[in-house]
Motif scaffolding. Structure first.
Motif, PDB file in Angstrom:
ATOM      1  N   GLN A  24     -20.673   9.830  22.063  1.00 46.65           N
ATOM      2  CA  GLN A  24     -19.285  10.250  21.949  1.00 46.65           C
ATOM      3  C   GLN A  24     -18.719   9.948  20.568  1.00 46.65           C
ATOM      4  N   GLU A  25     -19.027   8.778  20.016  1.00 45.21           N
ATOM      5  CA  GLU A  25     -18.489   8.415  18.698  1.00 45.21           C
ATOM      6  C   GLU A  25     -19.109   9.232  17.572  1.00 45.21           C
ATOM      7  N   ARG A  26     -20.392   9.511  17.674  1.00 48.14           N
ATOM      8  CA  ARG A  26     -21.096  10.212  16.599  1.00 48.14           C
ATOM      9  C   ARG A  26     -20.882  11.717  16.647  1.00 48.14           C
ATOM     10  N   SER A  27     -20.829  12.287  17.839  1.00 48.14           N
ATOM     11  CA  SER A  27     -20.907  13.747  17.951  1.00 48.14           C
ATOM     12  C   SER A  27     -19.678  14.399  18.571  1.00 48.14           C
ATOM     13  N   ASP A  28     -18.722  13.671  19.046  1.00 46.50           N
ATOM     14  CA  ASP A  28     -17.538  14.240  19.689  1.00 46.50           C
ATOM     15  C   ASP A  28     -17.954  15.137  20.855  1.00 46.50           C
ATOM     16  N   TYR A  29     -18.444  14.496  21.908  1.00 51.16           N
ATOM     17  CA  TYR A  29     -18.941  15.209  23.082  1.00 51.16           C
ATOM     18  C   TYR A  29     -17.913  16.171  23.656  1.00 51.16           C
ATOM     19  N   LEU A  30     -16.654  15.773  23.693  1.00 54.95           N
ATOM     20  CA  LEU A  30     -15.620  16.599  24.312  1.00 54.95           C
ATOM     21  C   LEU A  30     -15.445  17.935  23.589  1.00 54.95           C
ATOM     22  N   ALA A  41     -18.365  20.084  24.728  1.00 56.90           N
ATOM     23  CA  ALA A  41     -18.166  20.447  26.132  1.00 56.90           C
ATOM     24  C   ALA A  41     -17.081  21.514  26.271  1.00 56.90           C
ATOM     25  N   LYS A  42     -16.018  21.390  25.492  1.00 54.20           N
ATOM     26  CA  LYS A  42     -14.960  22.409  25.526  1.00 54.20           C
ATOM     27  C   LYS A  42     -15.504  23.763  25.088  1.00 54.20           C
ATOM     28  N   ASN A  43     -16.305  23.788  24.035  1.00 54.36           N
ATOM     29  CA  ASN A  43     -16.895  25.044  23.580  1.00 54.36           C
ATOM     30  C   ASN A  43     -17.795  25.653  24.648  1.00 54.36           C
ATOM     31  N   SER A  44     -18.567  24.828  25.342  1.00 56.81           N
ATOM     32  CA  SER A  44     -19.440  25.331  26.402  1.00 56.81           C
ATOM     33  C   SER A  44     -18.629  25.935  27.534  1.00 56.81           C
ATOM     34  N   VAL A  45     -17.574  25.250  27.925  1.00 56.60           N
ATOM     35  CA  VAL A  45     -16.735  25.757  29.019  1.00 56.60           C
ATOM     36  C   VAL A  45     -16.077  27.079  28.627  1.00 56.60           C
ATOM     37  N   ILE A  46     -15.500  27.137  27.443  1.00 59.88           N
ATOM     38  CA  ILE A  46     -14.790  28.344  27.022  1.00 59.88           C
ATOM     39  C   ILE A  46     -15.743  29.521  26.884  1.00 59.88           C
ATOM     40  N   THR A  47     -16.866  29.327  26.199  1.00 59.59           N
ATOM     41  CA  THR A  47     -17.784  30.447  25.976  1.00 59.59           C
ATOM     42  C   THR A  47     -18.412  30.939  27.270  1.00 59.59           C
ATOM     43  N   SER A  48     -18.795  30.038  28.158  1.00 60.90           N
ATOM     44  CA  SER A  48     -19.440  30.456  29.399  1.00 60.90           C
ATOM     45  C   SER A  48     -18.454  31.124  30.353  1.00 60.90           C
ATOM     46  N   VAL A  49     -17.270  30.555  30.503  1.00 63.85           N
ATOM     47  CA  VAL A  49     -16.287  31.124  31.440  1.00 63.85           C
ATOM     48  C   VAL A  49     -15.760  32.464  30.935  1.00 63.85           C
ATOM     49  N   VAL A  50     -15.359  32.524  29.660  1.00 68.30           N
ATOM     50  CA  VAL A  50     -14.788  33.764  29.122  1.00 68.30           C
ATOM     51  C   VAL A  50     -15.834  34.877  29.099  1.00 68.30           C
ATOM     52  N   GLY A  59     -20.211  24.963  18.101  1.00 65.32           N
ATOM     53  CA  GLY A  59     -21.431  24.716  18.863  1.00 65.32           C
ATOM     54  C   GLY A  59     -21.168  24.286  20.294  1.00 65.32           C
ATOM     55  N   THR A  60     -22.110  24.623  21.171  1.00 63.97           N
ATOM     56  CA  THR A  60     -22.038  24.212  22.568  1.00 63.97           C
ATOM     57  C   THR A  60     -22.841  22.925  22.753  1.00 63.97           C
ATOM     58  N   LEU A  61     -22.998  22.517  24.008  1.00 63.77           N
ATOM     59  CA  LEU A  61     -23.732  21.285  24.282  1.00 63.77           C
ATOM     60  C   LEU A  61     -25.203  21.398  23.898  1.00 63.77           C
ATOM     61  N   ALA A  69     -29.402  10.466  26.774  1.00 61.36           N
ATOM     62  CA  ALA A  69     -27.989  10.322  27.130  1.00 61.36           C
ATOM     63  C   ALA A  69     -27.220  11.602  26.825  1.00 61.36           C
ATOM     64  N   ALA A  70     -27.471  12.190  25.643  1.00 57.37           N
ATOM     65  CA  ALA A  70     -26.796  13.441  25.302  1.00 57.37           C
ATOM     66  C   ALA A  70     -27.199  14.561  26.250  1.00 57.37           C
ATOM     67  N   SER A  71     -28.479  14.621  26.614  1.00 58.78           N
ATOM     68  CA  SER A  71     -28.949  15.652  27.546  1.00 58.78           C
ATOM     69  C   SER A  71     -28.333  15.476  28.920  1.00 58.78           C
ATOM     70  N   LEU A  72     -28.229  14.230  29.367  1.00 57.72           N
ATOM     71  CA  LEU A  72     -27.637  13.965  30.675  1.00 57.72           C
ATOM     72  C   LEU A  72     -26.167  14.372  30.689  1.00 57.72           C
ATOM     73  N   MET A  73     -25.453  14.071  29.616  1.00 57.48           N
ATOM     74  CA  MET A  73     -24.044  14.460  29.527  1.00 57.48           C
ATOM     75  C   MET A  73     -23.890  15.975  29.441  1.00 57.48           C
ATOM     76  N   ALA A  74     -24.903  16.667  28.921  1.00 59.16           N
ATOM     77  CA  ALA A  74     -24.828  18.119  28.795  1.00 59.16           C
ATOM     78  C   ALA A  74     -25.107  18.827  30.107  1.00 59.16           C
ATOM     79  N   ILE A  75     -26.070  18.313  30.877  1.00 63.40           N
ATOM     80  CA  ILE A  75     -26.460  19.009  32.098  1.00 63.40           C
ATOM     81  C   ILE A  75     -25.670  18.550  33.318  1.00 63.40           C
ATOM     82  N   ALA A  76     -25.048  17.371  33.253  1.00 66.32           N
ATOM     83  CA  ALA A  76     -24.354  16.840  34.428  1.00 66.32           C
ATOM     84  C   ALA A  76     -23.277  17.791  34.965  1.00 66.32           C
TER      85      ALA A  76
END
Length: 280
Positions: free
Chosen positions: A67-73, A76-85, A228-230, A250-257
């Motif tokens: 979270q500190e290095r890559s700004d997970y949120l 994740a926001k980009n993934s949600v927006i691109t996939s839903v839209v 970029g997406t997750l 950890a990054a993969s788990l946060m991406a697929i969860a």
């Protein structure tokens, strides 16, 4: 007692073999996810230890560092927006196309459907250069809009085929009765077709949402840190110095969860969408 006797009578060698086979396949499929889960809570030294350490003190440091290095949120926001839209936009285009092919068949309807399906057989890398150049000239590199357009177009053949399979199973007489009662095309679609096709629309949308969320090729080639997406987040943990397995896990788990949880609750609709046209 009767239930126990029934179980004993049904317990045959063939039944035991099928049970063992089912458990074996389940363990084979879920072992990578289980190992990913374990590694995500290890330190880097524990992650590369030989023999592997199955018993250890879990740590959350990897998740904090991601979270500190890559700004997970942001990813994740980009993934949600691109996939839903892209899914909603694809349904808006695919539904009228599937309706016309199912209820107003022409001479070349089957040929068009086969041509649309054939486009999915082309490797994505074959279209990378022209799409990259178009995105560059349009100033769409590293933007959500570029991924939305590409995801929509790449999933469109699947959407049309799935909705076509569902629409053609709806009796034409119902739509003809609505027309005889004076319903307009919009009223026919909104009041008659939409309620009957809601299951097919939901299944198609859920499946294409999962496909868009998991798409990595276009995300890695058209976006970077801003759009970029997750998938891009996961790839960022591969470096010339090597792979940081614990942080990568950890990054993969946060991406697929999120998508795994979503798929678990919508598994009935996803299975229905995957088996459209399989049984008539």
């Amino acid at each position: 007692m009767a239930r126990q006797n029934t179980f004993i009578s049904n317990f045959t060698p063939a039944y035991a073999l099928r049970t063992l086979g089912a458990w074996g396949v389940a363990l084979l499929l879920f072992f990578p996810l289980g190992w990913l889960l374990l590694t995500a809570f290890k330190t880097e030294l524990q992650a590369i230890a030989i023999p592997p350490e199955l018993f250890f003190t879990p740590t959350l440091d990897n998740f904090h560092e991601v979270q500190e290095r890559s700004d997970y949120l942001l990813y994740a926001k980009n993934s949600v927006i691109t996939s839903v839209v892209s899914t909603l936009l694809g349904l808006m285009i695919a539904a009228p196309a599937a309706y016309s092919m199912a209820f107003i068949k022409g001479q070349y309807t089957k040929d068009i459907l086969m041509w649309m399906l054939s486009t999915k057989m082309m490797p994505a890398v074959g279209a990378l250069v022209p799409i990259y150049v178009l995105a560059q000239k349009s100033q769409l590199l590293d933007t959500q809009l570029a991924l939305i357009i590409v995801f929509t177009l790449s999933n469109l053949p699947i959407m049309v085929w799935m909705l076509y399979s569902h629409f053609k199973d709806i009796p034409h007489e119902i739509l003809e009765a609505a027309r005889m009662d004076g319903a307009t095309l919009w009223q026919e679609a909104r009041m008659v077709l939409l309620p009957l096709a809601m299951g097919g629309l939901a299944s198609t949308g859920l499946l294409c949402l999962v496909l868009s969320w998991n798409e990595a090729f276009w995300s890695l080639n058209l976006t970077a840190a801003k759009g970029g997406t997750l998938a891009t987040l996961i790839a960022s943990y591969s470096s010339p110095e090597g792979l940081f397995w614990a942080k990568l896990s950890a990054a993969s788990l946060m991406a697929i969860a999120p998508i795994v949880i979503f798929g678990w609750f919508s598994q009935k609709q996803l299975v229905q969408g995957l088996t459209f046209g399989a049984v008539k």
